[in-house]
Design a protein around this motif. Structure first.
Motif, PDB file in Angstrom:
ATOM      1  N   PRO A 156      62.276 -24.926   3.775  1.00  9.08           N
ATOM      2  CA  PRO A 156      62.246 -24.154   5.024  1.00  9.08           C
ATOM      3  C   PRO A 156      61.599 -22.772   4.865  1.00  9.08           C
ATOM      4  CG  PRO A 156      64.523 -24.567   4.333  1.00  9.08           C
ATOM      5  CD  PRO A 156      63.642 -25.265   3.362  1.00  9.08           C
ATOM      6  N   LYS A 157      61.791 -22.136   3.706  1.00  7.03           N
ATOM      7  CA  LYS A 157      61.170 -20.818   3.486  1.00  7.03           C
ATOM      8  C   LYS A 157      59.649 -20.947   3.394  1.00  7.03           C
ATOM      9  CE  LYS A 157      65.072 -18.629   1.213  1.00  7.03           C
ATOM     10  NZ  LYS A 157      65.596 -18.073  -0.034  1.00  7.03           N
ATOM     11  N   LEU A 158      59.188 -21.952   2.658  1.00  7.95           N
ATOM     12  CA  LEU A 158      57.753 -22.166   2.515  1.00  7.95           C
ATOM     13  C   LEU A 158      57.137 -22.585   3.854  1.00  7.95           C
ATOM     14  CD1 LEU A 158      55.371 -22.063   0.605  1.00  7.95           C
ATOM     15  CD2 LEU A 158      55.887 -24.414  -0.085  1.00  7.95           C
ATOM     16  N   LYS A 159      57.885 -23.354   4.627  1.00  3.71           N
ATOM     17  CA  LYS A 159      57.425 -23.775   5.952  1.00  3.71           C
ATOM     18  C   LYS A 159      57.131 -22.532   6.821  1.00  3.71           C
ATOM     19  CE  LYS A 159      58.875 -27.400   9.002  1.00  3.71           C
ATOM     20  NZ  LYS A 159      58.342 -28.500   8.435  1.00  3.71           N
ATOM     21  N   VAL A 160      58.010 -21.536   6.764  1.00  2.32           N
ATOM     22  CA  VAL A 160      57.812 -20.284   7.519  1.00  2.32           C
ATOM     23  C   VAL A 160      56.558 -19.564   7.025  1.00  2.32           C
ATOM     24  CG1 VAL A 160      58.783 -17.978   7.942  1.00  2.32           C
ATOM     25  CG2 VAL A 160      60.242 -19.986   8.135  1.00  2.32           C
ATOM     26  N   GLN A 161      56.356 -19.571   5.714  1.00  7.41           N
ATOM     27  CA  GLN A 161      55.198 -18.893   5.141  1.00  7.41           C
ATOM     28  C   GLN A 161      53.896 -19.613   5.515  1.00  7.41           C
ATOM     29  OE1 GLN A 161      57.140 -16.568   4.963  1.00  7.41           O
ATOM     30  NE2 GLN A 161      56.474 -15.645   3.056  1.00  7.41           N
ATOM     31  N   TYR A 162      53.918 -20.939   5.471  1.00 14.70           N
ATOM     32  CA  TYR A 162      52.744 -21.697   5.895  1.00 14.70           C
ATOM     33  C   TYR A 162      52.457 -21.456   7.380  1.00 14.70           C
ATOM     34  CZ  TYR A 162      52.273 -24.454   1.584  1.00 14.70           C
ATOM     35  OH  TYR A 162      52.049 -24.874   0.298  1.00 14.70           O
ATOM     36  N   ASP A 163      53.517 -21.355   8.164  1.00 17.44           N
ATOM     37  CA  ASP A 163      53.338 -21.085   9.589  1.00 17.44           C
ATOM     38  C   ASP A 163      52.681 -19.715   9.804  1.00 17.44           C
ATOM     39  OD1 ASP A 163      53.672 -21.958  12.355  1.00 17.44           O
ATOM     40  OD2 ASP A 163      55.051 -20.246  12.494  1.00 17.44           O
ATOM     41  N   LEU A 164      53.068 -18.737   9.003  1.00 24.29           N
ATOM     42  CA  LEU A 164      52.426 -17.424   9.079  1.00 24.29           C
ATOM     43  C   LEU A 164      50.937 -17.552   8.767  1.00 24.29           C
ATOM     44  CD1 LEU A 164      52.369 -14.308   9.257  1.00 24.29           C
ATOM     45  CD2 LEU A 164      52.974 -14.289   6.825  1.00 24.29           C
ATOM     46  N   CYS A 165      50.616 -18.280   7.706  1.00 20.48           N
ATOM     47  CA  CYS A 165      49.205 -18.493   7.354  1.00 20.48           C
ATOM     48  C   CYS A 165      48.471 -19.210   8.487  1.00 20.48           C
ATOM     49  CB  CYS A 165      49.088 -19.292   6.059  1.00 20.48           C
ATOM     50  SG  CYS A 165      49.609 -18.379   4.586  1.00 20.48           S
ATOM     51  N   TYR A 166      49.137 -20.171   9.093  1.00 23.59           N
ATOM     52  CA  TYR A 166      48.538 -20.904  10.213  1.00 23.59           C
ATOM     53  C   TYR A 166      48.173 -19.936  11.344  1.00 23.59           C
ATOM     54  CZ  TYR A 166      47.824 -24.444  13.796  1.00 23.59           C
ATOM     55  OH  TYR A 166      47.267 -25.230  14.780  1.00 23.59           O
ATOM     56  N   GLN A 167      49.082 -19.045  11.666  1.00 25.80           N
ATOM     57  CA  GLN A 167      48.827 -18.072  12.738  1.00 25.80           C
ATOM     58  C   GLN A 167      47.682 -17.122  12.368  1.00 25.80           C
ATOM     59  OE1 GLN A 167      52.528 -16.191  13.971  1.00 25.80           O
ATOM     60  NE2 GLN A 167      53.583 -18.147  13.740  1.00 25.80           N
ATOM     61  N   LEU A 168      47.651 -16.684  11.113  1.00 27.95           N
ATOM     62  CA  LEU A 168      46.570 -15.806  10.655  1.00 27.95           C
ATOM     63  C   LEU A 168      45.215 -16.515  10.751  1.00 27.95           C
ATOM     64  CD1 LEU A 168      48.338 -14.254   7.532  1.00 27.95           C
ATOM     65  CD2 LEU A 168      47.791 -13.066   9.678  1.00 27.95           C
ATOM     66  N   TYR A 169      45.188 -17.767  10.318  1.00 28.92           N
ATOM     67  CA  TYR A 169      43.930 -18.519  10.373  1.00 28.92           C
ATOM     68  C   TYR A 169      43.528 -18.837  11.816  1.00 28.92           C
ATOM     69  CZ  TYR A 169      42.845 -19.054   5.471  1.00 28.92           C
ATOM     70  OH  TYR A 169      42.453 -18.803   4.176  1.00 28.92           O
ATOM     71  N   ASP A 170      44.492 -19.100  12.658  1.00 26.27           N
ATOM     72  CA  ASP A 170      44.200 -19.339  14.071  1.00 26.27           C
ATOM     73  C   ASP A 170      43.482 -18.131  14.665  1.00 26.27           C
ATOM     74  OD1 ASP A 170      44.263 -20.772  16.519  1.00 26.27           O
ATOM     75  OD2 ASP A 170      46.089 -19.708  17.125  1.00 26.27           O
ATOM     76  N   SER A 171      43.969 -16.962  14.343  1.00 28.47           N
ATOM     77  CA  SER A 171      43.351 -15.726  14.821  1.00 28.47           C
ATOM     78  C   SER A 171      41.959 -15.531  14.221  1.00 28.47           C
ATOM     79  CB  SER A 171      44.288 -14.564  14.478  1.00 28.47           C
ATOM     80  OG  SER A 171      43.626 -13.431  14.098  1.00 28.47           O
ATOM     81  N   ASN A 172      41.792 -15.874  12.945  1.00 31.25           N
ATOM     82  CA  ASN A 172      40.481 -15.703  12.304  1.00 31.25           C
ATOM     83  C   ASN A 172      39.447 -16.701  12.795  1.00 31.25           C
ATOM     84  OD1 ASN A 172      40.551 -13.420  10.568  1.00 31.25           O
ATOM     85  ND2 ASN A 172      42.026 -14.515   9.307  1.00 31.25           N
ATOM     86  N   VAL A 173      39.872 -17.897  13.123  1.00 30.81           N
ATOM     87  CA  VAL A 173      38.934 -18.881  13.687  1.00 30.81           C
ATOM     88  C   VAL A 173      38.393 -18.355  15.025  1.00 30.81           C
ATOM     89  CG1 VAL A 173      38.792 -21.193  14.709  1.00 30.81           C
ATOM     90  CG2 VAL A 173      39.825 -20.892  12.451  1.00 30.81           C
ATOM     91  N   ALA A 174      39.253 -17.739  15.814  1.00 30.93           N
ATOM     92  CA  ALA A 174      38.804 -17.130  17.071  1.00 30.93           C
ATOM     93  C   ALA A 174      37.903 -15.925  16.796  1.00 30.93           C
ATOM     94  CB  ALA A 174      39.999 -16.717  17.922  1.00 30.93           C
ATOM     95  N   ALA A 175      38.257 -15.144  15.787  1.00 30.81           N
ATOM     96  CA  ALA A 175      37.474 -13.944  15.467  1.00 30.81           C
ATOM     97  C   ALA A 175      36.076 -14.302  14.975  1.00 30.81           C
ATOM     98  CB  ALA A 175      38.201 -13.101  14.432  1.00 30.81           C
ATOM     99  N   ILE A 176      35.949 -15.416  14.270  1.00 34.25           N
ATOM    100  CA  ILE A 176      34.615 -15.784  13.772  1.00 34.25           C
ATOM    101  C   ILE A 176      33.701 -16.162  14.927  1.00 34.25           C
ATOM    102  CG2 ILE A 176      34.815 -18.243  13.217  1.00 34.25           C
ATOM    103  CD1 ILE A 176      33.565 -16.615  10.407  1.00 34.25           C
ATOM    104  N   GLU A 177      34.279 -16.678  16.007  1.00 32.76           N
ATOM    105  CA  GLU A 177      33.469 -16.936  17.208  1.00 32.76           C
ATOM    106  C   GLU A 177      32.955 -15.616  17.788  1.00 32.76           C
ATOM    107  OE1 GLU A 177      32.358 -19.919  18.172  1.00 32.76           O
ATOM    108  OE2 GLU A 177      33.434 -20.669  16.409  1.00 32.76           O
TER     109      GLU A 177
END
Length: 181
Positions: free
Chosen positions: A96-117
């Motif tokens: 569960p702790k790692l799941k939260v950390q992966y979710d944080l990375c997911y959110q960061l990458y989601d924002s960066n995918v938009a930023a690269i556009e």
């Protein structure tokens, strides 16, 4: 009176052209091996930077503006592949702790995918400062993701995140050179 006005206008026009041309000439010159080495020398991993930029067959034929586009494209491809990898990690991780950390990375990458556009649009508009800002944000987000997943003994995301960081750093260095920063 008319001849001196015409002479002044002509002189002003020539001066404006002379001031504008060196800037455009710097941007429109083909990128040489030496320029690539200069761009990549401050990189955390200079050989990675050189190899990445040389991996695109267009590199020998482009100027700094074209090289900026190539660096954006390279970062875009690896960022989207890594982003696609994170979703299943979030869903399949039992810790569960790692799941939260992966979710944080997911959110960061989601924002960066938009930023690269946004970076692509900035490139089209010739606004290299926006590309610099986006690349710096990407580096910060990769660092934050690296910190987040460091709780795991090993993570399949760690090397991919590092790769994205390297591509974002390459994009940053190329964009700085193009902007004259």
């Amino acid at each position: 009176m008319a001849p001196s006005f015409c002479a002044s206008l002509l002189l002003s026009l020539m001066l404006a052209i002379l001031l504008i041309c060196p800037t455009n000439a710097r941007l429109s010159m083909k990128v040489t091996e030496d320029v690539l080495k200069e761009i990549c020398s401050p990189h955390e991993d200079p050989p990675f930077c050189l190899q990445a930029l040389k991996s695109d067959p267009r590199t020998p034929f482009v100027d700094l503006v074209g090289l900026t586009n190539i660096s954006i494209h390279l970062a875009d491809v690896v960022m989207n592949k890594t982003f696609a990898m994170i979703g299943p990690l979030v869903n399949e991780t039992a810790d569960p702790k790692l799941k939260v950390q992966y979710d944080l990375c997911y959110q960061l990458y989601d924002s960066n995918v938009a930023a690269i556009e946004s970076a692509k649009n900035a490139w089209k508009a010739g606004n290299y400062l926006i590309i610099i800002d986006m690349a710096e944000g990407c580096l910060t987000d990769c660092s934050d993701c690296e910190d987040a997943i460091s709780i795991a003994a090993s993570s399949p995301l760690a090397p991919k995140n590092k790769e994205v960081s390297h591509y974002c750093e390459t994009m940053l260095l190329v964009s700085r050179r193009t902007s004259g920063d």
